[in-house]
Write a protein that holds these residues in place. Structure first.
Motif, PDB file in Angstrom:
ATOM      1  N   ARG A   1       0.821  -1.219   0.000  1.00  0.00           N
ATOM      2  CA  ARG A   1       0.000   0.000   0.000  1.00  0.00           C
ATOM      3  C   ARG A   1       0.847   1.257   0.000  1.00  0.00           C
ATOM      4  N   ASN A   2       1.952   1.202   0.703  1.00  0.00           N
ATOM      5  CA  ASN A   2       2.736   2.434   0.929  1.00  0.00           C
ATOM      6  C   ASN A   2       4.168   2.070   1.319  1.00  0.00           C
ATOM      7  N   THR A   3       4.947   3.094   1.627  1.00  0.00           N
ATOM      8  CA  THR A   3       6.365   2.852   1.928  1.00  0.00           C
ATOM      9  C   THR A   3       6.543   2.077   3.243  1.00  0.00           C
ATOM     10  N   THR A   4       5.592   2.229   4.153  1.00  0.00           N
ATOM     11  CA  THR A   4       5.698   1.475   5.420  1.00  0.00           C
ATOM     12  C   THR A   4       5.567  -0.013   5.123  1.00  0.00           C
ATOM     13  N   ASP A   5       4.567  -0.365   4.310  1.00  0.00           N
ATOM     14  CA  ASP A   5       4.427  -1.769   3.889  1.00  0.00           C
ATOM     15  C   ASP A   5       5.725  -2.230   3.224  1.00  0.00           C
ATOM     16  N   PHE A   6       6.252  -1.370   2.330  1.00  0.00           N
ATOM     17  CA  PHE A   6       7.439  -1.756   1.569  1.00  0.00           C
ATOM     18  C   PHE A   6       8.626  -2.047   2.482  1.00  0.00           C
ATOM     19  N   GLN A   7       8.885  -1.151   3.441  1.00  0.00           N
ATOM     20  CA  GLN A   7      10.026  -1.332   4.346  1.00  0.00           C
ATOM     21  C   GLN A   7       9.943  -2.662   5.088  1.00  0.00           C
ATOM     22  N   PHE A   8       8.753  -2.955   5.574  1.00  0.00           N
ATOM     23  CA  PHE A   8       8.521  -4.163   6.350  1.00  0.00           C
ATOM     24  C   PHE A   8       8.631  -5.409   5.461  1.00  0.00           C
ATOM     25  N   GLU A   9       7.954  -5.336   4.331  1.00  0.00           N
ATOM     26  CA  GLU A   9       7.888  -6.499   3.436  1.00  0.00           C
ATOM     27  C   GLU A   9       9.241  -6.829   2.804  1.00  0.00           C
ATOM     28  N   LYS A  10      10.022  -5.779   2.550  1.00  0.00           N
ATOM     29  CA  LYS A  10      11.325  -5.977   1.917  1.00  0.00           C
ATOM     30  C   LYS A  10      12.197  -6.881   2.788  1.00  0.00           C
ATOM     31  N   SER A  11      12.270  -6.589   4.076  1.00  0.00           N
ATOM     32  CA  SER A  11      13.119  -7.377   4.972  1.00  0.00           C
ATOM     33  C   SER A  11      12.621  -8.820   5.067  1.00  0.00           C
ATOM     34  N   ILE A  12      11.307  -8.972   5.161  1.00  0.00           N
ATOM     35  CA  ILE A  12      10.769 -10.336   5.269  1.00  0.00           C
ATOM     36  C   ILE A  12      11.053 -11.120   3.989  1.00  0.00           C
ATOM     37  N   ALA A  13      10.849 -10.455   2.834  1.00  0.00           N
ATOM     38  CA  ALA A  13      11.082 -11.137   1.554  1.00  0.00           C
ATOM     39  C   ALA A  13      12.556 -11.526   1.414  1.00  0.00           C
ATOM     40  N   GLN A  14      13.445 -10.615   1.838  1.00  0.00           N
ATOM     41  CA  GLN A  14      14.879 -10.913   1.726  1.00  0.00           C
ATOM     42  C   GLN A  14      15.273 -12.052   2.659  1.00  0.00           C
ATOM     43  N   MET A  15      14.716 -12.034   3.867  1.00  0.00           N
ATOM     44  CA  MET A  15      15.003 -13.105   4.828  1.00  0.00           C
ATOM     45  C   MET A  15      14.463 -14.438   4.308  1.00  0.00           C
ATOM     46  N   ASN A  16      13.237 -14.426   3.811  1.00  0.00           N
ATOM     47  CA  ASN A  16      12.645 -15.658   3.283  1.00  0.00           C
ATOM     48  C   ASN A  16      13.465 -16.205   2.121  1.00  0.00           C
ATOM     49  N   ARG A  17      13.979 -15.295   1.295  1.00  0.00           N
ATOM     50  CA  ARG A  17      14.756 -15.734   0.135  1.00  0.00           C
ATOM     51  C   ARG A  17      16.083 -16.353   0.573  1.00  0.00           C
ATOM     52  N   GLU A  18      16.655 -15.786   1.635  1.00  0.00           N
ATOM     53  CA  GLU A  18      17.898 -16.361   2.147  1.00  0.00           C
ATOM     54  C   GLU A  18      17.644 -17.766   2.700  1.00  0.00           C
ATOM     55  N   LEU A  19      16.511 -17.922   3.378  1.00  0.00           N
ATOM     56  CA  LEU A  19      16.204 -19.211   4.007  1.00  0.00           C
ATOM     57  C   LEU A  19      15.729 -20.254   2.998  1.00  0.00           C
ATOM     58  N   LEU A  20      15.015 -19.803   1.984  1.00  0.00           N
ATOM     59  CA  LEU A  20      14.458 -20.750   0.999  1.00  0.00           C
ATOM     60  C   LEU A  20      14.445 -20.084  -0.387  1.00  0.00           C
ATOM     61  N   PRO A  21      15.612 -20.127  -1.104  1.00  0.00           N
ATOM     62  CA  PRO A  21      15.763 -19.352  -2.341  1.00  0.00           C
ATOM     63  C   PRO A  21      14.786 -19.737  -3.454  1.00  0.00           C
ATOM     64  N   GLN A  22      14.245 -20.945  -3.398  1.00  0.00           N
ATOM     65  CA  GLN A  22      13.346 -21.327  -4.500  1.00  0.00           C
ATOM     66  C   GLN A  22      11.956 -20.700  -4.402  1.00  0.00           C
ATOM     67  N   VAL A  23      11.715 -19.991  -3.289  1.00  0.00           N
ATOM     68  CA  VAL A  23      10.419 -19.314  -3.156  1.00  0.00           C
ATOM     69  C   VAL A  23      10.589 -17.818  -3.450  1.00  0.00           C
ATOM     70  N   GLU A  24       9.832 -17.349  -4.403  1.00  0.00           N
ATOM     71  CA  GLU A  24       9.903 -15.950  -4.834  1.00  0.00           C
ATOM     72  C   GLU A  24       8.725 -15.172  -4.254  1.00  0.00           C
ATOM     73  N   THR A  25       8.984 -14.004  -3.667  1.00  0.00           N
ATOM     74  CA  THR A  25       7.868 -13.179  -3.182  1.00  0.00           C
ATOM     75  C   THR A  25       7.448 -12.236  -4.298  1.00  0.00           C
ATOM     76  N   VAL A  26       6.163 -12.241  -4.599  1.00  0.00           N
ATOM     77  CA  VAL A  26       5.616 -11.399  -5.668  1.00  0.00           C
ATOM     78  C   VAL A  26       4.755 -10.321  -5.016  1.00  0.00           C
ATOM     79  N   PHE A  27       5.061  -9.055  -5.338  1.00  0.00           N
ATOM     80  CA  PHE A  27       4.297  -7.946  -4.767  1.00  0.00           C
ATOM     81  C   PHE A  27       3.386  -7.315  -5.811  1.00  0.00           C
TER      82      PHE A  27
END
Ligand code: ADP
Length: 156
Positions: free
Chosen positions: A94-120
């Motif tokens: 929705r906004n930059t607050t969502d982005f800041q939060f989601e970015k870290s989670i997506a990056q962490m998830n990708r580090e833990l399980l690279p075959q899963v892609e987060t689509v925004f």
């Protein structure tokens, strides 16, 4: 579903499911073979609507859509993706607050399980202000929230 199927998890609290969630899902449908709306059950988070009410509400909206499944999970989202053989996590922005939060989670998830892609998907501008938190607040004060909620939500 074969192993090449594009399965996405749409994780969230959906407390309650709003027109903002609906708009993201509707636009994501052509991109995937199946989308699992996965309600995260978190024992440390106080629910507003009982889990059963949320499941019934979401199920009634998508009863006719064979590409959508509704489920609950208690594990880490990436563990749940593995269990469901899903290669995508769908999230709305929705906004930059969502982005800041989601970015870290997506990056962490990708580090833990690279075959899963987060689509925004970015929210349509007319729904940028709609959140479950604000809808809950309106309900607490007895306001009519029907315009923010798809389908029929049982409010007791
Ligand atoms: P969570 O507690 O995980 O944030 P929510 O149920 O609040 O769960 O949201 C689930 C997903 O839907 C999140 O990606 C959130 O950003 C997105 N979302 C919520 N409201 C809207 C909206 N109005 N427009 C677009 N995306 C939204």
């Amino acid at each position: 579903m074969n192993t090449n199927s594009r399965i996405a998890i749409f994780p969230g609290s959906f407390d309650p499911f709003t027109i903002g969630h609906y708009a993201i899902l509707e636009r994501a449908l052509p991109l995937f073979d199946k989308i699992i709306i996965a309600i995260g059950v978190n024992s440390t988070k106080q629910d507003f609507f009982p889990l059963e009410t949320r499941i019934n509400h979401i199920s009634s909206i998508f009863a006719d859509n064979i590409k959508i499944e509704i489920d609950t999970y208690t594990s880490l989202t990436i563990e749940y993706c593995e269990q469901k053989q899903a290669h995508f996590i769908l999230r709305g922005l929705r906004n930059t607050t969502d982005f800041q939060f989601e970015k870290s989670i997506a990056q962490m998830n990708r580090e833990l399980l690279p075959q899963v892609e987060t689509v925004f998907l970015v929210t349509p501008p007319e729904y940028g202000h709609v959140s479950s938190t604000i809808v809950r607040e309106l309900i607490r004060f007895g306001a009519d929230v029907s315009r923010f909620i798809p389908g029929k939500l049982h409010i007791s």
